[in-house]
Motif scaffolding. Structure first.
Motif, mmCIF file in Angstrom:
data_model
loop_
_atom_site.group_PDB
_atom_site.id
_atom_site.type_symbol
_atom_site.label_atom_id
_atom_site.label_comp_id
_atom_site.label_asym_id
_atom_site.label_seq_id
_atom_site.Cartn_x
_atom_site.Cartn_y
_atom_site.Cartn_z
ATOM 1 N N ALA A 33 0.837 -1.205 0.000
ATOM 2 C CA ALA A 33 0.000 0.000 0.000
ATOM 3 C C ALA A 33 0.871 1.255 0.000
ATOM 4 N N TRP A 34 1.953 1.209 0.760
ATOM 5 C CA TRP A 34 2.879 2.353 0.793
ATOM 6 C C TRP A 34 3.411 2.615 -0.620
ATOM 7 N N GLY A 35 3.861 1.547 -1.277
ATOM 8 C CA GLY A 35 4.425 1.701 -2.623
ATOM 9 C C GLY A 35 3.391 2.117 -3.654
ATOM 10 N N GLY A 40 1.164 7.105 -6.712
ATOM 11 C CA GLY A 40 0.062 7.971 -7.143
ATOM 12 C C GLY A 40 -1.295 7.300 -7.217
ATOM 13 N N GLN A 41 -1.369 6.032 -6.783
ATOM 14 C CA GLN A 41 -2.661 5.335 -6.822
ATOM 15 C C GLN A 41 -3.521 5.755 -5.624
ATOM 16 N N ARG A 42 -4.840 5.793 -5.835
ATOM 17 C CA ARG A 42 -5.764 5.988 -4.702
ATOM 18 C C ARG A 42 -5.983 4.611 -4.074
ATOM 19 N N VAL A 43 -5.500 4.480 -2.823
ATOM 20 C CA VAL A 43 -5.411 3.153 -2.210
ATOM 21 C C VAL A 43 -6.283 3.070 -0.962
ATOM 22 N N ALA A 44 -7.003 1.946 -0.827
ATOM 23 C CA ALA A 44 -7.658 1.618 0.450
ATOM 24 C C ALA A 44 -7.043 0.322 0.966
ATOM 25 N N VAL A 45 -6.761 0.299 2.275
ATOM 26 C CA VAL A 45 -6.316 -0.948 2.916
ATOM 27 C C VAL A 45 -7.445 -1.408 3.823
ATOM 28 N N MET A 183 2.065 5.262 4.466
ATOM 29 C CA MET A 183 1.041 5.062 3.414
ATOM 30 C C MET A 183 -0.071 6.098 3.562
ATOM 31 N N GLN A 184 -0.416 6.413 4.820
ATOM 32 C CA GLN A 184 -1.484 7.399 5.016
ATOM 33 C C GLN A 184 -1.000 8.802 4.629
ATOM 34 N N VAL A 357 9.388 -2.680 -5.688
ATOM 35 C CA VAL A 357 9.362 -3.442 -6.956
ATOM 36 C C VAL A 357 7.938 -3.919 -7.277
ATOM 37 N N VAL A 358 7.335 -4.642 -6.324
ATOM 38 C CA VAL A 358 6.025 -5.242 -6.617
ATOM 39 C C VAL A 358 4.959 -4.157 -6.763
ATOM 40 N N ALA A 359 4.938 -3.210 -5.811
ATOM 41 C CA ALA A 359 3.870 -2.191 -5.842
ATOM 42 C C ALA A 359 3.891 -1.372 -7.144
#
Ligand SMILES: Cc1cc2nc3c(=O)[nH]c(=O)nc-3n(C[C@H](O)[C@H](O)[C@H](O)COP(=O)(O)OP(=O)(O)OC[C@H]3O[C@@H](n4cnc5c(N)ncnc54)[C@H](O)[C@@H]3O)c2cc1C
Length: 386
Positions: A33-35, A40-45, A183-184, A357-359
């Protein structure tokens, strides 16, 4: 292990639509989520509440490379790549959040207490590093005198050790906090007490059903640890993971005496000594048992007799997230494009790879085959058919 989660930015009205929904706020989900948010993605965890199986609050905090990858040399490279990125990763987290995760890489030891253990260890590492492409991996088998020169406090029963310069350790609880805060700060929304009960895919959109209502996202990442086994089939992914219990001990704080991380004994940056950690097939039972704790304590005492004067302040058990071959799974669903899974048993070591890498690959919408093909769960179908 049951453990409390972090403050959520939940008193504001929660948006319902995101670019990516990450299911699971453990170390794997938090690093991803941090990555993703940083990209620049809008992320929800979406995470569970305080009572949950959560390996991320019960681990030994090694950033470890030696002995990883027998049977899959790419995993040795993957672990080394993350370890090599860890220092910069820790610096980035500190610059962003002010949280020092106390990463150090002085090299790591695996101590052995008999000639038989020494021979077994030597043979394992010889077989591992004889695999194609691993000739650049350095390690050394050291005898008692050589180990004592570097770690003067070892006891007379230590026969020797394997040593690798690639190994290190950190404060993994602070890592967890830094990732959550970071991430927040990057704009991600952390939703505690949001167990995902249902996951539907329609019209290129994922709908995640929780008791607080539905969240919609263009992509979804399964990072729910042992919960991935249940969630995977909802988006056409096979995620054969099982719990494996590990028990640990921590002593009261003491003056610094052990600079190096040892595979089962390490002094934390705060002074306590962690003694670990068992590997038990105990299903979903996360309880601590005296017989195992006694073995851990006995071995640690034989390695470092001075530990006998320290009080134990806590013991605990936590459940590792284990595949049948011990290697990670990273995969995108063929039937529900945009659904990804990421799961492994070394989420501290691999945190840098997950974040850096993955994110970014998930943000771009694909896991390149040359790096990730080997980590597909389809390898289990091949093994089953063989
Ligand atoms: C004893 C022990 C020692 C370890 N030592 C090391 C070490 O030295 N070095 C190292 O690199 N790694 C170590 N690990 C492993 C490391 O702790 C894990 O790989 C890491 O914590 C990542 O776990 P995770 O995020 O995949 O899973 P977890 O931490 O278990 O997190 C999964 C999250 O998903 C949530 N969840 C599950 N289902 C749902 C759902 N349906 N909806 C919403 N949320 C859900 C859970 O509540 C949880 O928060 C150790 C682990 C153990 C147990």
């Amino acid at each position: 292990m049951a453990g409390s989660t972090h403050a959520a930015n939940s008193d504001k009205a929660v948006p319902r639509e995101f670019d990516v929904a990450v299911i699971g706020g453990g170390l794997v989900g938090s690093a991803l989520a941090w990555g993703l948010a940083r990209a620049g993605q809008r992320v929800a965890v979406l995470d569970e509440g305080d009572v949950a199986y959560r390996a991320s609050r019960g681990n030994f905090a090694l950033v470890w490379v030696q002995s990883k990858g027998l049977g899959m040399p790419q995993y040795a490279h993957w672990s080394a790549r993350s370890a090599d990125a860890w220092s910069g990763f820790a610096d980035t987290l500190k610059a962003q959040t002010g949280i020092d995760v106390s990463y150090e890489r002085p090299g790591g030891f695996h101590l052995v207490l008999s000639q038989r253990e020494y021979d077994t260890r030597k043979s394992l590492l010889e077989r591992l590093y004889a695999q194609p492409g691993l000739d650049g991996f350095d390690y050394a088998m050291l005898d008692h005198a050589e180990v004592k020169r570097r770690i003067p406090h070892i006891g007379p029963e230590v026969v020797g050790a394997s040593y690798s310069t690639r190994d290190g350790h950190c404060n993994s609880l602070r890592l967890f906090r830094a990732l959550n805060a970071g991430m927040q700060q990057h704009g991600a929304t952390y939703l505690s007490d949001h167990i995902v009960e249902r996951l539907d895919y329609a019209g290129r959109e994922f709908r995640l059903g929780t008791k607080h209502g539905e969240i919609r996202a263009g992509k979804v990442v399964l990072a729910a640890g042992i919960g991935n086994a249940r969630l995977g089939p909802m988006v056409g992914l096979h995620v054969p993971v099982r719990p494996q219990r590990g028990q640990l001990i921590v002593t009261e704080k003491t003056a610094p005496f052990l600079r190096y991380p040892v595979a089962t004994v390490r002094q934390t940056d705060e002074g306590g000594v962690m003694l670990g950690d068992s590997q038990e097939e105990a299903g979903f039972d996360p309880t601590v048992g005296t017989p195992v704790i006694a073995v851990l304590a006995d071995r640690a005492l034989r390695m470092f007799p001075q530990l006998g004067s320290l009080n134990i302040v806590r013991t605990w058990a936590a459940l590792r997230v284990m595949t049948q071959d011990g290697f990670p799974i990273y995969e995108q669903s063929a039937s529900c494009p945009g659904a990804f899974v990421a799961t492994c048993h070394s989420g501290v070591t691999l945190a840098a790879n997950h974040a850096l890498v993955v994110a970014p690959c998930i943000a771009q919408g694909a896991l390149p085959r040359d790096t990730f093909g080997v980590f597909s769960a389809r390898r289990f179908d091949v093994q089953a058919a063989a």
